[in-house]
Design a protein around this motif. Structure first.
Motif, PDB file in Angstrom:
ATOM      1  N   ILE A  32      36.204  39.035  36.922  1.00  0.00           N
ATOM      2  CA  ILE A  32      36.186  38.256  38.154  1.00  0.00           C
ATOM      3  C   ILE A  32      37.270  38.755  39.105  1.00  0.00           C
ATOM      4  O   ILE A  32      37.093  38.779  40.327  1.00  0.00           O
ATOM      5  CB  ILE A  32      36.365  36.764  37.844  1.00  0.00           C
ATOM      6  N   SER A  33      38.388  39.200  38.550  1.00  0.00           N
ATOM      7  CA  SER A  33      39.444  39.769  39.381  1.00  0.00           C
ATOM      8  C   SER A  33      38.946  41.014  40.121  1.00  0.00           C
ATOM      9  O   SER A  33      39.248  41.211  41.299  1.00  0.00           O
ATOM     10  CB  SER A  33      40.661  40.118  38.522  1.00  0.00           C
ATOM     11  N   THR A  36      36.703  39.932  42.948  1.00  0.00           N
ATOM     12  CA  THR A  36      37.528  39.420  44.034  1.00  0.00           C
ATOM     13  C   THR A  36      38.165  40.559  44.824  1.00  0.00           C
ATOM     14  O   THR A  36      38.175  40.557  46.058  1.00  0.00           O
ATOM     15  CB  THR A  36      38.624  38.490  43.479  1.00  0.00           C
ATOM     16  N   VAL A 125      45.301  39.951  43.131  1.00  0.00           N
ATOM     17  CA  VAL A 125      44.083  39.169  42.922  1.00  0.00           C
ATOM     18  C   VAL A 125      43.743  39.140  41.436  1.00  0.00           C
ATOM     19  O   VAL A 125      42.600  39.274  41.036  1.00  0.00           O
ATOM     20  CB  VAL A 125      42.904  39.693  43.771  1.00  0.00           C
ATOM     21  N   HIS A 127      43.654  37.057  37.895  1.00  0.00           N
ATOM     22  CA  HIS A 127      43.491  35.680  37.446  1.00  0.00           C
ATOM     23  C   HIS A 127      43.936  35.567  35.989  1.00  0.00           C
ATOM     24  O   HIS A 127      43.739  36.482  35.194  1.00  0.00           O
ATOM     25  CB  HIS A 127      42.029  35.249  37.560  1.00  0.00           C
ATOM     26  N   SER A 217      38.743  30.098  35.158  1.00  0.00           N
ATOM     27  CA  SER A 217      37.333  30.440  35.337  1.00  0.00           C
ATOM     28  C   SER A 217      36.444  29.788  34.280  1.00  0.00           C
ATOM     29  O   SER A 217      35.363  30.297  33.969  1.00  0.00           O
ATOM     30  CB  SER A 217      37.125  31.969  35.323  1.00  0.00           C
ATOM     31  N   TYR A 289      29.736  31.844  38.339  1.00  0.00           N
ATOM     32  CA  TYR A 289      29.711  33.228  38.794  1.00  0.00           C
ATOM     33  C   TYR A 289      28.398  33.964  38.558  1.00  0.00           C
ATOM     34  O   TYR A 289      28.058  34.857  39.322  1.00  0.00           O
ATOM     35  CB  TYR A 289      30.845  34.015  38.121  1.00  0.00           C
ATOM     36  N   GLY A 348      39.393  31.480  42.696  1.00  0.00           N
ATOM     37  CA  GLY A 348      38.300  32.416  42.902  1.00  0.00           C
ATOM     38  C   GLY A 348      38.180  32.768  44.372  1.00  0.00           C
ATOM     39  O   GLY A 348      38.167  31.885  45.236  1.00  0.00           O
ATOM     40  N   PHE A 349      38.091  34.068  44.668  1.00  0.00           N
ATOM     41  CA  PHE A 349      38.163  34.520  46.050  1.00  0.00           C
ATOM     42  C   PHE A 349      37.013  35.461  46.377  1.00  0.00           C
ATOM     43  O   PHE A 349      37.082  36.259  47.297  1.00  0.00           O
ATOM     44  CB  PHE A 349      39.513  35.223  46.269  1.00  0.00           C
ATOM     45  N   THR A 350      35.950  35.391  45.574  1.00  0.00           N
ATOM     46  CA  THR A 350      34.764  36.182  45.872  1.00  0.00           C
ATOM     47  C   THR A 350      34.033  35.535  47.045  1.00  0.00           C
ATOM     48  O   THR A 350      34.289  34.374  47.383  1.00  0.00           O
ATOM     49  CB  THR A 350      33.823  36.241  44.659  1.00  0.00           C
ATOM     50  N   SER A 353      32.753  32.195  46.190  1.00  0.00           N
ATOM     51  CA  SER A 353      33.703  31.224  45.639  1.00  0.00           C
ATOM     52  C   SER A 353      33.912  30.066  46.609  1.00  0.00           C
ATOM     53  O   SER A 353      33.778  30.211  47.831  1.00  0.00           O
ATOM     54  CB  SER A 353      35.045  31.898  45.338  1.00  0.00           C
ATOM     55  N   TYR A 366      36.346  34.675  56.293  1.00  0.00           N
ATOM     56  CA  TYR A 366      36.924  35.349  55.125  1.00  0.00           C
ATOM     57  C   TYR A 366      37.959  36.378  55.551  1.00  0.00           C
ATOM     58  O   TYR A 366      39.067  36.431  54.991  1.00  0.00           O
ATOM     59  CB  TYR A 366      35.810  36.005  54.309  1.00  0.00           C
TER      60      TYR A 366
END
Length: 385
Positions: A32-33, A36, A125, A127, A217, A289, A348-350, A353, A366
Motif C-alpha cells: 500500500i505504501s 501511495t 509515505v 505505513h 490497513s 484496497y 492511506g493516501f492513494t 483513499s 489531491y
C-alpha cells in the motif's frame, strides 16, 4: 565605459526544493505504501519541485528507483512491491547523518560513493512499523532534514493503539472498551491473558476484534463471533505484532474525518461515512484496497453532528501533538455520542483513499494537498517538538 553598458550576467534562477519520496519498507503495509508513493509522484508539480524517489525493499535496503508512478498501482488484485521494481533499482541510498549536510549519497559495492545532491524535504509515505511509528522520523531528525507529517513522539503514539487510547482518554475523548495483551504477559501467563479477554466478553458480549497493537490497513485483524475462533485470531494478530489489542465491538456508524495543517493551524475536512461492506464481515484490507468499498462523502450527518466530529478530530490531532495530517476514525453510537477509534498519522493516501477524498470534497485537490503538506514541512525545522 559606463556601468550600464557593461555586459549583464544572466540572473540565476532560484533552486527548486528537492523532495525525496520515501516508500515501501519492512512492514506488512509495504504494498500500500508503494501505491501511495505512485499517487504522490504523479501529483508532484515538477515545475515547483525536483523529485528523488527512494524505495525501501521488504528486507530494509534503501534503493534509488525510477520515477515511474504508472508501475506502482494495484494490478490483478495484487499490490506492487519495491522488490518487484528490481530492474529500476540502481544502488543503495544513504541519508546524511550530519545536520549541516543534507546531501544524499548513492553507494554500490566496488564503486566510489556518488553524491546525489541535497534533499530539502522528505515525504515519507511508509505505513506501519519502521516508517510510521517514529523510527524513520527519528532518523530524519538526526539527519536534520525536514519531513512531512508528525514528529517522533506523535508518530509512535499514533502507531501504538494502546497508548493512543490512553492519551485520548487523558484528554477527555471517549474511547471504547478494550484490553491489551503484552508479549511477556502472553508468554508467562497465557491463561491470565485469556481471562482478561473473557472478562471483556462477559461485560460487553460478542463479537470482539483482535488486532495487532501496532499495525494498520486492517492487516492482522480478526472479527471473532464466538469462542471457537479466538485462538486462531490471537495467532494471526501475533503474526504481525507480539502485542495484541482486543476490543469490544462498537455498535454504530463508522465516521472518518481528515485533519490538515494550514498556516493558521489544523483544520478538519468534511466527514465521511464508511457503510458496512456487503461482501465483507467488516471494513478489512480487501474491502479498503482490493474491492475499493466506497465511502460516502460527505457523511449524511446533521450540521451539529458534522461540527462535533470535526471538532473532535482536531482535538485528537492536538492531543497527540500531531503535525501535517491525520485521519481520525470514529463511531457514532445510537446514543448520538462519538467514540474515537483511532487516528492515522500517515493515512492511506492513494487516489481511492478516504483522506484525499474528504479533502477533495472540502475544496482541496489531491495535488494541492500534496503541495500543502510539503510547504508545511518546509516551514518547520527539525528538533524537539
Amino acid at each position: 565605459m559606463s556601468s550600464e553598458n557593461l555586459p549583464q550576467s544572466p540572473q540565476q534562477q532560484p533552486r527548486r526544493p528537492r523532495v525525496a519520496v520515501v516508500f515501501g519498507g519492512r512492514s506488512s503495509e509495504h504494498g500500500i505504501s508503494v501505491v501511495t508513493a505512485g499517487a504522490v509522484l504523479a501529483a508532484l508539480d515538477r515545475d515547483r519541485y525536483d523529485v528523488l524517489p527512494i524505495g525501501i525493499t521488504s528486507d530494509g535496503r534503501w534503493a534509488l528507483t525510477a520515477d515511474a508512478p504508472e508501475r506502482m498501482a494495484i494490478t490483478d488484485r495484487r499490490t506492487p512491491s519495491v522488490d518487484d521494481l528490481a530492474e529500476t533499482i540502481e544502488g543503495g541510498v544513504v541519508l546524511p547523518v550530519d545536520p549541516a549536510d543534507r546531501e544524499v549519497v548513492y553507494s554500490e559495492p566496488g564503486s566510489v560513493p556518488k553524491a546525489l545532491g541535497e534533499v530539502d524535504v522528505v515525504f515519507p509515505v511508509l505505513h506501519g512499523p519502521y516508517g510510521e511509528d517514529g523510527t524513520l522520523q527519528g532518523l530524519l531528525e538526526l539527519s536534520g532534514v525536514p519531513y512531512v507529517g508528525s514528529g517522533v513522539l506523535a508518530s509512535a503514539v499514533g502507531q501504538d493503539k494502546e497508548y493512543m487510547k490512553r492519551v485520548f482518554a487523558s484528554f477527555g475523548l471517549k474511547v471504547g472498551p478494550y484490553v491489551v495483551i503484552r508479549p511477556r504477559e502472553w508468554e508467562r501467563e497465557p491463561d491470565g491473558a485469556r481471562r482478561k479477554i473473557a472478562d471483556l466478553v462477559g461485560e460487553h458480549g460478542w463479537p470482539i476484534f483482535v488486532k495487532p497493537a501496532r499495525a494498520g490497513s486492517s492487516i492482522g485483524i480478526t472479527k471473532v463471533e464466538e469462542p471457537g475462533g479466538l485462538e486462531e485470531a490471537l495467532a494471526e494478530a501475533r503474526r504481525h505484532d507480539p502485542k495484541i489489542l482486543v476490543e469490544a465491538a462498537l455498535r454504530g456508524r463508522e465516521i472518518e474525518c481528515g485533519v490538515l495543517e494550514f498556516e493558521d493551524g489544523p483544520r478538519a475536512s468534511v466527514p465521511a461515512e464508511i457503510p458496512p461492506p456487503a461482501a465483507h464481515a467488516y471494513y478489512d484490507f480487501e474491502a479498503k484496497y482490493i474491492d475499493s468499498t466506497p465511502g460516502v462523502v460527505p457523511a449524511p450527518l446533521t450540521d451539529e453532528q458534522s461540527a462535533e466530529v470535526r471538532r473532535l478530530a482536531v482535538e485528537a490531532f492536538e492531543a497527540v501533538s500531531c503535525e501535517g495530517l491525520v485521519r481520525a476514525d470514529f463511531f457514532l453510537g445510537d446514543d448520538g455520542e462519538f467514540v474515537i477509534n483511532e487516528i492515522n498519522t500517515l493515512p492511506g493516501f492513494t487516489p481511492i483513499s478516504m483522506y484525499p477524498k474528504m479533502w477533495e470534497a472540502s475544496g482541496v485537490s489531491y495535488s494541492e494537498l500534496v503541495d500543502r503538506l510539503l510547504q508545511a514541512a518546509l516551514r518547520r525545522s527539525t528538533g524537539l517538538r
